[in-house]
Write an enzyme that holds these catalytic residues in place. Structure first.
Site, PDB file in Angstrom:
ATOM      1  N   SER A  30      34.921  37.029  43.328  1.00 17.06           N
ATOM      2  CA  SER A  30      35.357  35.725  42.833  1.00 17.06           C
ATOM      3  C   SER A  30      36.601  35.850  41.968  1.00 17.06           C
ATOM      4  CB  SER A  30      34.250  35.066  42.005  1.00 17.06           C
ATOM      5  OG  SER A  30      33.252  34.531  42.833  1.00 17.06           O
ATOM      6  N   GLU A  44      32.430  30.471  37.022  1.00 23.75           N
ATOM      7  CA  GLU A  44      33.194  30.510  38.270  1.00 23.75           C
ATOM      8  C   GLU A  44      34.477  29.688  38.201  1.00 23.75           C
ATOM      9  OE1 GLU A  44      32.465  32.248  41.469  1.00 23.75           O
ATOM     10  OE2 GLU A  44      34.563  31.712  41.368  1.00 23.75           O
ATOM     11  N   ASP A  66      46.525  51.627  49.667  1.00 25.81           N
ATOM     12  CA  ASP A  66      45.356  51.986  50.462  1.00 25.81           C
ATOM     13  C   ASP A  66      44.251  52.535  49.557  1.00 25.81           C
ATOM     14  OD1 ASP A  66      43.745  52.420  52.606  1.00 25.81           O
ATOM     15  OD2 ASP A  66      44.866  54.127  53.418  1.00 25.81           O
ATOM     16  N   ILE A  67      43.053  52.002  49.709  1.00 29.17           N
ATOM     17  CA  ILE A  67      41.912  52.420  48.892  1.00 29.17           C
ATOM     18  C   ILE A  67      41.051  53.365  49.740  1.00 29.17           C
ATOM     19  CG2 ILE A  67      40.016  51.649  47.446  1.00 29.17           C
ATOM     20  CD1 ILE A  67      42.827  50.561  46.693  1.00 29.17           C
ATOM     21  N   GLY A 108      43.509  53.639  55.758  1.00 30.18           N
ATOM     22  CA  GLY A 108      43.678  52.494  56.639  1.00 30.18           C
ATOM     23  C   GLY A 108      42.680  51.400  56.322  1.00 30.18           C
ATOM     24  N   ASP A 163      38.433  31.094  38.131  1.00 28.33           N
ATOM     25  CA  ASP A 163      39.352  30.735  39.211  1.00 28.33           C
ATOM     26  C   ASP A 163      40.657  30.146  38.689  1.00 28.33           C
ATOM     27  OD1 ASP A 163      37.453  31.525  41.055  1.00 28.33           O
ATOM     28  OD2 ASP A 163      36.714  29.499  41.439  1.00 28.33           O
TER      29      ASP A 163
END
Length: 639
Positions: free
Chosen positions: A551, A310, A594-595, A616, A314
């Site tokens: 993440s 993690e 847009d997905i 949207g 990051d």
């Protein structure tokens, strides 16, 4: 062993406490103040708590003007407001929300008069927000008309909490937000988000060990050039190209970005250097500024990939995108670790940033034995952008605690901080595909959805994920199918006004086949935005691993917002602060990809219940993924 937060005797004996606890002279009518729908998954009732065990009881007093918090925030964050960007000072925030003398006096009078507690035992926190006292379990049960138990988790962790409810007198209840420790499970067993290696699978972060994440594999020990396909291995260059991000910081000394890590999950500096040597050579000697909170340490001897993945993910990507001049803070919250750690680490972070969220002067009610001085109470530096890649089911906290924590995010956002949080990798479920039944009991295969705390707070920007469509030469993004982008609707927190148009449109057009009980159609909806979250190449233990999840997408968005802050400050403007009202406004209508394909199904006996991506906003990928140049232009057009 029992949670230290509740079992330390605080230097007094229960017998001495009981001697000061005079029998109550007045019986007040009591009402249920908080109720827990169900014991969190993995926990079971072990036995009644010993009556002479001492617990630090804390009454969080109601804060005035909270009903105006959203209006105050919209005044500085709505693009249509003449006061856009005019953030408040911390002192103004503290004065506006400090509990009233009436609240302090009412609760104190109940404790010392009606309940017979010696006045010397009741202590007011330095900010006036809490009344605290050390009591035995027997005393706590009498005060709260509750029964305390020891609960045990399947991993052996034990935790002290009361049953499914507690009570307060009706005239006192309106002056108290919540009481700790009561129904809340602030010790929540969590494993870490990990990548899989070729020898077998490891648990995803935030999930029990029986969870089997999607494919992620260890690569060769070095991979010095970007792979030919960003689908198979996402890199810094891929993200810059796909999101049109080519920005060099102009005034890096004027702002900062903070990345939060919990427990023993800490950044490995050798891996950071290896990553930069391969993908960003100018940053090879760059490290973040370490900020210890509640005893957090940077343990460079850790080799467990579960604990490294993690933080390595990051920092390698947030720092890699922003460049060598960026001011990056590593918020390391406590040194509790392993398969179980206290999930009030959210609170530890907030208290370190805001003294007005602390309890006793020089102490922390959730972990008193770790806070014998004042160094972690509002003294840690505040980054302008804060990225948090941890999440937890909302039902674990309860409505009042969830709202109280959300309020604190809002108060900090008033000062100009942008909070971003990962939406989770289990779709509409929580970890291990746990959903809830009609009465709120969590289990696998149940039909009702399980939203995640933090994400359900409107003052936090919730970040979902996407993946590239395999074999598509146009690099079209879809909702991830290798894992499920978290999304849904809060059961506790109402939908903010700026979301109404976008969310109501989705509900009207794309939820007709979902039962009315499955989710709260009036709740705060999430995620707000998304970014790619599959096959990030991350250096771990001097090897490269492909990693997935929200993440990954969250620190990418944090880096983009930090770059926007840089450009605005260079132009003499303010930092972004609370981002959500702007993101949903017409001024930002054209900044997103847009997905419209994919889903986050995870509930029901066949795990086929959830939401679909749609034109949207949708509760799978939010508003979509960014075009940075358009995003920057939109924010630069604001005052």
């Amino acid at each position: 062993m029992l949670s230290r937060s509740f079992c330390k005797l605080l230097g007094v004996t229960a017998l001495a406490l009981a001697a000061q606890f005079v029998g109550a002279t007045t019986i007040s009518p009591r009402v249920v103040h908080e109720r827990r729908a169900a014991t969190p998954r993995g926990w079971s009732l072990h036995r009644r708590a010993d009556p002479d065990m001492v617990v630090p009881l804390s009454f969080a007093l109601s804060q005035p003007n909270i009903e105006h918090l959203e209006a105050y925030l919209l005044d500085v964050a709505d693009p249509a407001s003449p006061n856009y960007g005019k953030h408040w000072s911390p002192a103004k925030v503290a004065a506006t929300f400090r509990p009233t003398d009436e609240s302090v006096d009412t609760v104190r009078a109940w404790l010392t008069s009606a309940e017979g507690v010696d006045a010397s035992r009741v202590r007011l926190s330095k900010d006036g927000g809490y009344l605290d006292m050390s009591v035995s379990v027997a005393e706590a049960e009498a005060l709260l008309d509750a029964e305390y138990y020891v609960y045990e988790h399947t991993d052996g962790t034990r935790h002290v909490a009361c049953g499914d409810r507690y009570h307060l007198p009706s005239h006192v209840a309106k002056h108290v937000d919540t009481v700790w420790p009561t129904i809340h499970f602030d010790v929540v067993p969590l494993s870490k988000r990990t990548a899989d290696n070729t020898a077998g699978r490891a648990p995803a972060k935030g999930s029990p060990s029986d969870f089997k994440p999607a494919a992620a594999e260890r690569l060769a020990s070095s991979y010095p050039t970007p792979p030919p396909s960003c689908y198979y291995a996402m890199t810094l260059d891929c993200l810059r190209t796909l999101y049109n991000f080519n920005y060099d910081l102009v005034v890096p000394e004027q702002h900062s970005i903070g990345i939060v890590e919990f427990g023993m999950e800490t950044l490995n500096l050798a891996d950071l250097r290896m990553f930069f040597e391969n993908y960003a050579p100018d940053l090879a000697n760059k490290t973040p500024t370490f900020v210890s909170i509640d005893g957090g340490i940077s343990n460079q001897s850790i080799t467990d990939s579960d604990l490294l993945l993690e933080p390595n993910l990051d920092f390698q990507y947030a720092m890699g995108l922003l460049g060598e001049e960026a001011q990056v803070l590593q918020y390391q919250v406590t040194n509790e670790g392993g398969p179980s750690f206290p999930y009030l680490q959210y609170d530890l972070l907030l208290k370190a940033l805001d003294a007005d969220y602390c309890t006793l002067e020089g102490a922390n009610s959730s972990q008193p034995e770790q806070s014998d001085n004042n160094e972690d109470c509002g003294t840690k530096p505040r980054a302008d952008v804060i990225s948090i890649s941890y999440d937890q089911a909302e039902f674990v906290f309860g409505s009042i605690a969830a709202q109280r924590q959300c309020t604190e995010y809002g108060k900090l956002a008033l000062t100009g901080i942008t909070f971003l949080m990962s939406s989770g990798d289990n779709g509409v479920a929580t970890f291990s595909n746990v959903c809830v039944d009609a009465i709120g009991y969590p289990d696998v295969g149940e039909p009702d959805f399980a939203p995640h705390i933090g994400n359900t707070c409107p003052y936090v920007t919730s970040v979902g994920a996407t993946e590239l469509k395999a074999g598509d030469p146009t690099h079209r993004e879809i909702a991830p199918q290798s894992f499920k982008s978290g999304g849904g609707f809060s059961n506790f927190i109402a939908r903010p006004s700026f979301q109404d148009a976008a969310v109501q449109s989705y509900i009207a057009n794309f939820t007709g086949n979902i039962s009315a009980e499955a989710f709260n159609r009036a709740g705060r909806a999430y995620p707000d935005v998304s970014a790619l979250g599959l096959n990030y190449q991350v250096a771990i233990n001097q090897g490269f691993w492909r990693v997935y999840g929200t993440s990954a997408s969250t620190p990418v968005w944090a880096a983009l917002i930090s770059a926007v802050n840089d450009a605005r400050l260079a132009a003499g403007k303010s930092v972004v602060g609370w981002a959500n009202p702007a993101l949903y406004s017409s001024a930002f209508a054209d900044v997103f990809h847009d997905i419209i394909s994919g889903d986050n199904f995870a509930c029901g006996p066949n795990q086929d219940l959830g939401f679909v991506a749609a034109p949207g906003w949708d509760p799978v990928t939010g508003l979509g993924t960014p075009d940075f140049e358009k995003l920057l232009a939109a924010w630069m057009s604001l005052p």
